[in-house]
Design an enzyme around this catalytic site. Structure first.
Site, PDB file in Angstrom:
ATOM      1  N   ASP A   1       2.632   5.559  -6.962  1.00 50.36           N
ATOM      2  CA  ASP A   1       3.890   5.582  -6.216  1.00 50.36           C
ATOM      3  C   ASP A   1       5.124   5.515  -7.101  1.00 50.36           C
ATOM      4  O   ASP A   1       6.238   5.695  -6.618  1.00 50.36           O
ATOM      5  CB  ASP A   1       3.927   4.407  -5.232  1.00 50.36           C
ATOM      6  CG  ASP A   1       2.941   4.603  -4.106  1.00 50.36           C
ATOM      7  OD1 ASP A   1       2.782   5.754  -3.682  1.00 50.36           O
ATOM      8  OD2 ASP A   1       2.335   3.618  -3.669  1.00 50.36           O
TER       9      ASP A   1
ATOM     10  N   HIS B   1      -2.143  -2.597  -9.682  1.00 45.11           N
ATOM     11  CA  HIS B   1      -3.137  -2.010  -8.791  1.00 45.11           C
ATOM     12  C   HIS B   1      -4.356  -2.904  -8.773  1.00 45.11           C
ATOM     13  O   HIS B   1      -4.719  -3.482  -9.795  1.00 45.11           O
ATOM     14  CB  HIS B   1      -3.522  -0.595  -9.257  1.00 45.11           C
ATOM     15  CG  HIS B   1      -4.203   0.188  -8.198  1.00 45.11           C
ATOM     16  ND1 HIS B   1      -5.552   0.096  -7.965  1.00 45.11           N
ATOM     17  CD2 HIS B   1      -3.710   1.054  -7.277  1.00 45.11           C
ATOM     18  CE1 HIS B   1      -5.861   0.888  -6.957  1.00 45.11           C
ATOM     19  NE2 HIS B   1      -4.763   1.484  -6.511  1.00 45.11           N
TER      20      HIS B   1
ATOM     21  N   HIS C   1       0.870  -1.192   0.000  1.00 50.06           N
ATOM     22  CA  HIS C   1       0.000   0.000   0.000  1.00 50.06           C
ATOM     23  C   HIS C   1       0.903   1.238   0.000  1.00 50.06           C
ATOM     24  O   HIS C   1       1.721   1.407  -0.899  1.00 50.06           O
ATOM     25  CB  HIS C   1      -0.917  -0.113   1.230  1.00 50.06           C
ATOM     26  CG  HIS C   1      -2.084   0.821   1.272  1.00 50.06           C
ATOM     27  ND1 HIS C   1      -2.421   1.672   0.268  1.00 50.06           N
ATOM     28  CD2 HIS C   1      -3.013   1.038   2.255  1.00 50.06           C
ATOM     29  CE1 HIS C   1      -3.504   2.364   0.609  1.00 50.06           C
ATOM     30  NE2 HIS C   1      -3.877   2.003   1.830  1.00 50.06           N
TER      31      HIS C   1
HETATM   32  N1  CMC Z   1       5.255  -7.121 -10.154  1.00 49.95           N
HETATM   33  C1  CMC Z   1       5.129  -8.372 -10.670  1.00 49.95           C
HETATM   34  N2  CMC Z   1       3.976  -9.053 -10.698  1.00 49.95           N
HETATM   35  C2  CMC Z   1       2.879  -8.450 -10.190  1.00 49.95           C
HETATM   36  C3  CMC Z   1       2.932  -7.164  -9.643  1.00 49.95           C
HETATM   37  C4  CMC Z   1       4.176  -6.497  -9.626  1.00 49.95           C
HETATM   38  N3  CMC Z   1       4.275  -5.269  -9.099  1.00 49.95           N
HETATM   39  N4  CMC Z   1       1.700  -6.805  -9.198  1.00 49.95           N
HETATM   40  C5  CMC Z   1       0.906  -7.850  -9.461  1.00 49.95           C
HETATM   41  N5  CMC Z   1       1.612  -8.846 -10.062  1.00 49.95           N
HETATM   42  C6  CMC Z   1       1.076 -10.121 -10.559  1.00 49.95           C
HETATM   43  C7  CMC Z   1       0.844 -11.077  -9.393  1.00 49.95           C
HETATM   44  O1  CMC Z   1       1.987 -11.867  -9.134  1.00 49.95           O
HETATM   45  C8  CMC Z   1      -0.336 -11.867  -9.881  1.00 49.95           C
HETATM   46  O2  CMC Z   1       0.139 -12.837 -10.776  1.00 49.95           O
HETATM   47  P1  CMC Z   1      -0.612 -14.281 -10.910  1.00 49.95           P
HETATM   48  O3  CMC Z   1      -1.966 -13.967 -11.461  1.00 49.95           O
HETATM   49  O4  CMC Z   1       0.257 -15.027 -11.880  1.00 49.95           O
HETATM   50  O5  CMC Z   1      -0.650 -14.852  -9.543  1.00 49.95           O
HETATM   51  C9  CMC Z   1      -1.148 -10.850 -10.677  1.00 49.95           C
HETATM   52  O6  CMC Z   1      -0.198  -9.865 -11.119  1.00 49.95           O
HETATM   53  C10 CMC Z   1      -2.243 -10.167  -9.887  1.00 49.95           C
HETATM   54  O7  CMC Z   1      -1.649  -9.633  -8.706  1.00 49.95           O
HETATM   55  P2  CMC Z   1      -2.338  -9.651  -7.289  1.00 49.95           P
HETATM   56  O8  CMC Z   1      -1.308  -9.616  -6.214  1.00 49.95           O
HETATM   57  O9  CMC Z   1      -3.350 -10.767  -7.220  1.00 49.95           O
HETATM   58  O10 CMC Z   1      -3.144  -8.278  -7.365  1.00 49.95           O
HETATM   59  P3  CMC Z   1      -3.736  -7.503  -6.150  1.00 49.95           P
HETATM   60  O11 CMC Z   1      -4.858  -6.719  -6.701  1.00 49.95           O
HETATM   61  O12 CMC Z   1      -4.044  -8.433  -5.023  1.00 49.95           O
HETATM   62  O13 CMC Z   1      -2.523  -6.564  -5.664  1.00 49.95           O
HETATM   63  C11 CMC Z   1      -0.997  -4.766  -5.603  1.00 49.95           C
HETATM   64  C12 CMC Z   1      -2.359  -5.266  -6.092  1.00 49.95           C
HETATM   65  C13 CMC Z   1      -0.913  -3.258  -5.780  1.00 49.95           C
HETATM   66  C14 CMC Z   1      -0.830  -5.089  -4.096  1.00 49.95           C
HETATM   67  C15 CMC Z   1       0.124  -5.482  -6.423  1.00 49.95           C
HETATM   68  O14 CMC Z   1       0.005  -5.121  -7.787  1.00 49.95           O
HETATM   69  C16 CMC Z   1       1.530  -5.149  -5.900  1.00 49.95           C
HETATM   70  O15 CMC Z   1       2.008  -5.819  -4.981  1.00 49.95           O
HETATM   71  N6  CMC Z   1       2.214  -4.099  -6.481  1.00 49.95           N
HETATM   72  C17 CMC Z   1       3.492  -3.658  -5.989  1.00 49.95           C
HETATM   73  C18 CMC Z   1       3.290  -2.790  -4.744  1.00 49.95           C
HETATM   74  C19 CMC Z   1       2.745  -1.416  -5.094  1.00 49.95           C
HETATM   75  O16 CMC Z   1       3.217  -0.734  -5.989  1.00 49.95           O
HETATM   76  N7  CMC Z   1       1.748  -0.960  -4.279  1.00 49.95           N
HETATM   77  C20 CMC Z   1       1.156   0.370  -4.422  1.00 49.95           C
HETATM   78  C21 CMC Z   1      -0.290   0.322  -4.844  1.00 49.95           C
HETATM   79  S1  CMC Z   1      -0.878   1.941  -5.396  1.00 49.95           S
HETATM   80  C22 CMC Z   1      -0.786   2.947  -4.000  1.00 49.95           C
HETATM   81  C23 CMC Z   1      -1.752   2.573  -2.951  1.00 49.95           C
HETATM   82  O17 CMC Z   1      -2.976   2.620  -3.196  1.00 49.95           O
HETATM   83  O18 CMC Z   1      -1.324   2.262  -1.847  1.00 49.95           O
END
Ligand code: CMC
Length: 390
Positions: free
Chosen positions: A326, A269, A228
């Site tokens: 971010d 996201h 986050h």
């Molecule tokens: N790098 C590589 N792979 C990714 C990434 C990433 N940054 N983000 C998602 N994926 C992949 C993930 O491994 C999954 O793959 P699979 O379907 O093969 O298992 C797929 O994409 C879907 O990801 P998820 O974790 O199920 O998606 P989510 O909606 O639960 O998580 C997120 C969203 C933002 C936590 C995630 O994209 C992430 O960890 N990003 C990096 C951290 C980040 O930049 N966070 C800031 C978010 S914006 C500011 C805020 O609102 O706080």
């Protein structure tokens, strides 16, 4: 037991109704009270956006002046709050300090804790918005061993924050208008984002009737995680670690490797399956700020290369992983002179209005205590085994 919908991560559960913020993740649209985020970032200022989020409409000139003056009246914090800072190690993470000092506000402002009273709720909102920059800057000053700076009423919200961060009592602080404008934009871009993890935490805590200062402290704790708000700090650490454009491919490959826990920070996201509209503004602002300041930061070149490679890679295309808010904010904050450890604190400062607006919307309407259910997967009922039989 009853039958429950199983929705881990709340991917398809609407927990409330809200009139504050609208997101269309597929189209990359973000509206606050109907106004597009890019228009607010370009044409408004942070306190005006605070007013909009809290009251639902943009203020007229008299309302704007009155609101700004009210916020100015509340910028100082109780002198005894200084003692809380002294209790922390100088190298404490500023988010750890913020969790403590914001929660502690409820011990100082007993006169705004009657949450059924509309006026109390309003004063608590003013106090939180007004005091966050002061508390945040005090974290930084404490880490340096420098004196805390008092807020100044002749400065705007963002100018004042910069003055409390970088000023000192020996000389008049000269505000750089380019930096103040960039700071203000960063505050606007982080002001609200509907039911994200920290806002949902604030609503859940608030649904039990907890006081607003305690609820916002809960929001700060939820924001801290790297998935986050902690991502802005993690992005810069990642760019530093990559170090050179020649190593971008290696890190993109790691992000795709399911046996490697590494993720590209600042990418992806839950809601946006298109370019995060905040990231678009942030990217432009980043270029403008560095150009106007005459800074050539190799991290910007690295970030753009990373974005190019990731966005042309089938893995990122298939999963709709775009840069989020971010990704570029850290490079601007660095140019302003803000240390990495303060990045998430700045997110918390800016998001306070969103948290408060959602808390206020919930408490002003009809609500029930938030109480999710579970699918129990543990042992069925069994008889207790005495210790000598185990
Ligand atoms: N790098 C590589 N792979 C990714 C990434 C990433 N940054 N983000 C998602 N994926 C992949 C993930 O491994 C999954 O793959 P699979 O379907 O093969 O298992 C797929 O994409 C879907 O990801 P998820 O974790 O199920 O998606 P989510 O909606 O639960 O998580 C997120 C969203 C933002 C936590 C995630 O994209 C992430 O960890 N990003 C990096 C951290 C980040 O930049 N966070 C800031 C978010 S914006 C500011 C805020 O609102 O706080």
């Amino acid at each position: 037991q009853g039958v429950f919908t199983y929705d881990p991560g709340f991917v398809s559960t609407a927990a409330c109704e809200s009139k504050i913020t609208y997101i269309d993740g597929g189209k990359g649209v973000l509206l606050h009270r109907g106004y597009p985020i890019d228009q607010l970032a370009d044409d408004s200022d942070y306190l005006e956006v605070c007013y909009l989020l809290l009251y639902g409409e943009l203020p007229n000139a008299a309302e704007k002046e009155k609101f700004e003056s009210t916020i100015r009246n509340h910028t100082m914090v109780h002198e005894q709050l200084r003692n809380f800072y002294q209790g922390f190690r100088r190298d404490a993470h500023p988010m750890a300090i913020m969790c403590g000092v914001v929660g502690a506000l409820s011990a100082f402002y007993h006169d705004s804790l009657e949450i059924s009273d509309e006026r109390h709720r309003e004063i608590a909102a003013f106090r939180l918005i007004a005091k966050m920059p002061t508390l945040a800057a005090m974290c930084y000053k404490y880490s340096l061993g420098q004196p805390f700076m008092y807020p100044r009423n002749d400065l705007s919200y963002s100018e004042n924050f910069l003055q409390m961060m970088f000023g000192n009592p020996c000389e008049e602080y000269q505000v750089n208008p380019i930096l103040a404008k960039a700071m203000d934009k960063i505050f606007i871009l982080h002001a609200d984002h509907e039911q994200n993890a920290s806002t949902s935490t604030v609503r859940l805590a608030g649904s039990s009737g907890a006081n607003p200062f305690a609820c916002i402290a809960a929001g700060i704790a939820a924001l801290w995680g790297p998935a986050h708000g902690g991502a802005n700090e993690a992005v810069l650490e990642m760019l530093d670690e990559i170090g050179d454009v020649s190593r971008v491919d290696e890190y993109v490959a790691r992000a795709k490797d399911k046996n490697d826990p590494f993720r590209l920070m600042g990418f992806g996201h839950r809601v946006y399956k298109n370019y995060d509209p905040r990231a678009k503004v942030m990217r432009e602002t980043c270029h403008e700020v560095l150009k106007e300041l005459g800074i050539k930061d190799p991290l910007l070149e690295l970030a753009m290369k990373l974005e190019d490679i990731a966005r042309s890679d089938p893995y990122f295309i298939e999963k709709n992983l775009y840069p989020n808010v971010d990704f570029y904010s850290g490079i601007i904050l660095k140019a302003i002179g803000i240390p990495t450890s303060m990045f998430t604190v700045i997110f918390a400062l800016a998001r306070t209005v969103g948290w408060v607006a959602h808390w206020h919307e919930m408490i002003s309407g009809s609500y029930r205590i938030g109480r999710p259910r579970q699918l129990y997967t543990g042992s069925p009922q069994r008889d207790f085994t005495p210790l000598d039989k185990r």
